[in-house]
Design a protein around this motif. Structure first.
Motif, short mmCIF file in Angstrom:
data_model
loop_
_atom_site.label_atom_id
_atom_site.label_comp_id
_atom_site.label_asym_id
_atom_site.label_seq_id
_atom_site.Cartn_x
_atom_site.Cartn_y
_atom_site.Cartn_z
N THR A 60 3.85 10.79 3.83
CA THR A 60 4.85 10.11 4.78
C THR A 60 6.12 11.10 4.61
OG1 THR A 60 3.72 8.18 4.57
CG2 THR A 60 6.09 8.21 5.72
N ASP A 61 6.84 11.30 5.68
CA ASP A 61 8.03 11.93 5.56
C ASP A 61 9.01 11.24 4.68
OD1 ASP A 61 9.55 14.19 6.13
OD2 ASP A 61 10.46 13.14 8.12
N ARG A 62 9.73 12.18 3.91
CA ARG A 62 10.63 11.56 2.92
C ARG A 62 10.44 10.49 1.83
NH1 ARG A 62 13.22 11.45 7.92
NH2 ARG A 62 13.27 9.25 7.94
N LEU A 63 8.93 10.38 1.52
CA LEU A 63 8.25 9.81 0.38
C LEU A 63 7.40 10.40 -0.10
CD1 LEU A 63 7.66 6.40 2.29
CD2 LEU A 63 9.52 6.56 0.83
N PRO A 64 7.22 10.25 -1.41
CA PRO A 64 6.24 11.05 -2.24
C PRO A 64 5.01 10.48 -1.72
CG PRO A 64 7.83 9.56 -3.78
CD PRO A 64 7.96 8.91 -2.30
N PRO A 65 3.81 11.58 -2.14
CA PRO A 65 2.49 11.23 -1.55
C PRO A 65 2.01 10.02 -2.24
CG PRO A 65 2.92 13.61 -2.10
CD PRO A 65 4.04 12.84 -2.40
N ARG A 66 1.15 9.40 -1.48
CA ARG A 66 0.50 8.13 -2.07
C ARG A 66 -0.94 8.16 -2.38
NH1 ARG A 66 3.56 3.58 1.55
NH2 ARG A 66 3.93 5.41 2.83
N LEU A 67 -1.62 8.14 -3.52
CA LEU A 67 -3.01 7.98 -3.70
C LEU A 67 -3.37 6.63 -3.38
CD1 LEU A 67 -5.40 9.62 -4.75
CD2 LEU A 67 -5.00 9.00 -6.88
N VAL A 68 -4.26 6.54 -2.14
CA VAL A 68 -4.73 5.54 -1.70
C VAL A 68 -6.08 5.29 -2.27
CG1 VAL A 68 -5.48 4.09 0.55
CG2 VAL A 68 -3.52 5.53 0.60
N ALA A 69 -7.06 6.03 -2.35
CA ALA A 69 -8.33 5.86 -2.93
C ALA A 69 -8.78 7.03 -3.65
CB ALA A 69 -9.26 5.52 -2.04
N PHE A 70 -9.52 7.00 -4.56
CA PHE A 70 -10.25 8.06 -5.42
C PHE A 70 -11.59 7.72 -5.61
CE2 PHE A 70 -11.31 10.50 -9.04
CZ PHE A 70 -11.24 11.96 -8.61
N ASN A 71 -12.77 8.75 -5.31
CA ASN A 71 -14.02 8.55 -5.53
C ASN A 71 -14.47 7.13 -4.93
OD1 ASN A 71 -15.38 10.55 -6.68
ND2 ASN A 71 -14.79 9.87 -8.76
N ASP A 72 -14.11 6.57 -3.82
CA ASP A 72 -14.48 5.49 -3.37
C ASP A 72 -16.02 5.76 -2.68
OD1 ASP A 72 -15.27 3.29 -1.63
OD2 ASP A 72 -13.07 3.20 -0.57
N VAL A 73 -16.93 4.87 -3.21
CA VAL A 73 -18.41 5.16 -2.73
C VAL A 73 -18.98 3.95 -2.33
CG1 VAL A 73 -18.82 7.18 -4.11
CG2 VAL A 73 -19.19 4.72 -5.00
N ALA A 74 -18.18 3.03 -1.91
CA ALA A 74 -18.62 1.61 -1.34
C ALA A 74 -19.57 1.78 -0.35
CB ALA A 74 -17.41 0.92 -0.74
N HIS A 75 -19.84 2.82 0.37
CA HIS A 75 -20.61 3.11 1.38
C HIS A 75 -22.11 3.70 0.80
CE1 HIS A 75 -18.26 6.76 0.63
NE2 HIS A 75 -19.33 7.56 1.03
N LEU A 76 -22.06 3.86 -0.17
CA LEU A 76 -23.33 4.37 -0.97
C LEU A 76 -24.04 3.46 -1.67
CD1 LEU A 76 -22.15 7.95 -2.12
CD2 LEU A 76 -23.39 7.31 0.22
N PRO A 77 -25.31 2.98 -1.61
CA PRO A 77 -25.95 2.27 -2.64
C PRO A 77 -26.12 2.72 -3.84
CG PRO A 77 -27.79 3.67 -1.16
CD PRO A 77 -26.55 4.04 -0.67
N ALA A 78 -26.41 1.98 -4.82
CA ALA A 78 -26.47 2.37 -6.22
C ALA A 78 -27.12 3.89 -6.70
CB ALA A 78 -26.76 1.22 -7.01
N GLU A 79 -28.03 3.93 -5.90
CA GLU A 79 -29.21 4.99 -6.20
C GLU A 79 -28.59 6.25 -5.73
OE1 GLU A 79 -30.93 3.40 -2.53
OE2 GLU A 79 -29.99 2.43 -4.42
N LEU A 80 -27.46 6.40 -4.93
CA LEU A 80 -26.92 7.59 -4.43
C LEU A 80 -25.51 7.76 -5.06
CD1 LEU A 80 -27.82 7.42 -0.71
CD2 LEU A 80 -29.11 8.81 -2.43
N ARG A 81 -25.13 6.93 -5.76
CA ARG A 81 -23.71 7.03 -6.47
C ARG A 81 -23.90 8.03 -7.65
NH1 ARG A 81 -21.46 0.84 -6.12
NH2 ARG A 81 -21.96 0.63 -3.79
N GLY A 82 -22.66 8.56 -8.10
CA GLY A 82 -22.70 9.18 -9.21
C GLY A 82 -23.12 10.81 -9.24
N THR A 83 -23.75 11.10 -8.18
CA THR A 83 -24.28 12.42 -7.98
C THR A 83 -23.17 13.52 -8.14
OG1 THR A 83 -24.31 12.56 -5.61
CG2 THR A 83 -26.35 11.82 -6.97
N GLY A 84 -23.57 14.53 -8.72
CA GLY A 84 -22.28 15.63 -8.50
C GLY A 84 -21.48 15.37 -10.21
N LEU A 85 -21.86 14.28 -10.76
CA LEU A 85 -20.86 13.93 -12.09
C LEU A 85 -21.78 14.27 -13.14
CD1 LEU A 85 -19.26 10.41 -11.37
CD2 LEU A 85 -18.38 12.69 -10.69
#
Length: 205
Positions: free
Chosen positions: A174-199
């Motif tokens: 946002t203009d004139r404000l520091p960047p805001r990290l809203v979410a990181f690594n949100d996997v709520a859309h993935l079932p448990a068996e599809l999470r964690g891949t790539g780690l």
């Protein structure tokens, strides 16, 4: 104040071919499922555009996501490619990270940081006009660098940030404000068996 809502997604899990094909491998069946589920989740988001890197795994992920986003334009860009984001001095980091950095060529050390800096100029700032909401389908390094940049963390701290395949990271500029990290690594859309891949295996739970 004009705001860019930047959604970042690492490509889906890739196939595991042998030899020289690795860098151009496409998605595994699990990766395709991840991408389709990410698209379903983002179908509720008023996106202005989808951008993706040129490698096959990013292209396929973006295509599957875009299948749930009728009318949203999709653009390929080298800026979202798989680049070394910073020529980090191996002597300044723990030995495990130093060994990782030793695997990059002189060309990758020279070219990657410039491309990543251009990506930050394009995506990592407030928009010039009105509000913008964009998705960038990319790779772990660029996501890690943009998060580090948003938090104004030391440059070497891109190392150790590990995005899930098809995990969602969101940064608000946002203009004139520091960047805001809203979410990181949100996997709520993935079932448990599809999470964690790539780690790394020790990070999966």
């Amino acid at each position: 104040m004009p705001t860019r809502l930047l959604l970042l997604a690492r490509h889906g899990e890739q196939e595991q071919p042998s030899g020289a094909e690795t860098t151009e491998s496409g998605l595994s069946e699990r990766g395709r499922r991840q991408a389709a589920l990410l698209g379903e989740r983002l179908s509720r988001v008023p996106l202005d555009a989808v951008h993706h890197g040129p490698l096959r795994r990013a292209v396929e992920t973006a295509e599957l996501v875009a299948g749930s986003l009728p009318g949203v334009p999709v653009y390929a860009t080298e800026l979202a490619g798989d680049h070394l984001p910073h020529d980090t001095d191996p002597a300044a980091v723990p030995p495990a990270y130093a060994r990782f950095l030793d695997g990059f060529t002189a060309a990758e050390r020279a070219d990657g940081p410039g491309m990543t800096a251009a990506a930050v100029r394009r995506f990592g700032r407030p928009p010039d006009g009105g509000d913008v909401t964009e998705l960038v389908v990319t790779h772990a390094f660029l996501i890690a660098w943009l998060v580090r940049d948003a938090l104004a963390a030391p440059e070497h701290r891109w190392l150790g940030l590990n995005p899930h395949n098809c995990g969602l990271t969101v940064i608000r500029y946002t203009d004139r404000l520091p960047p805001r990290l809203v979410a990181f690594n949100d996997v709520a859309h993935l079932p448990a068996e599809l999470r964690g891949t790539g780690l790394p295996p020790e990070y999966r739970f």
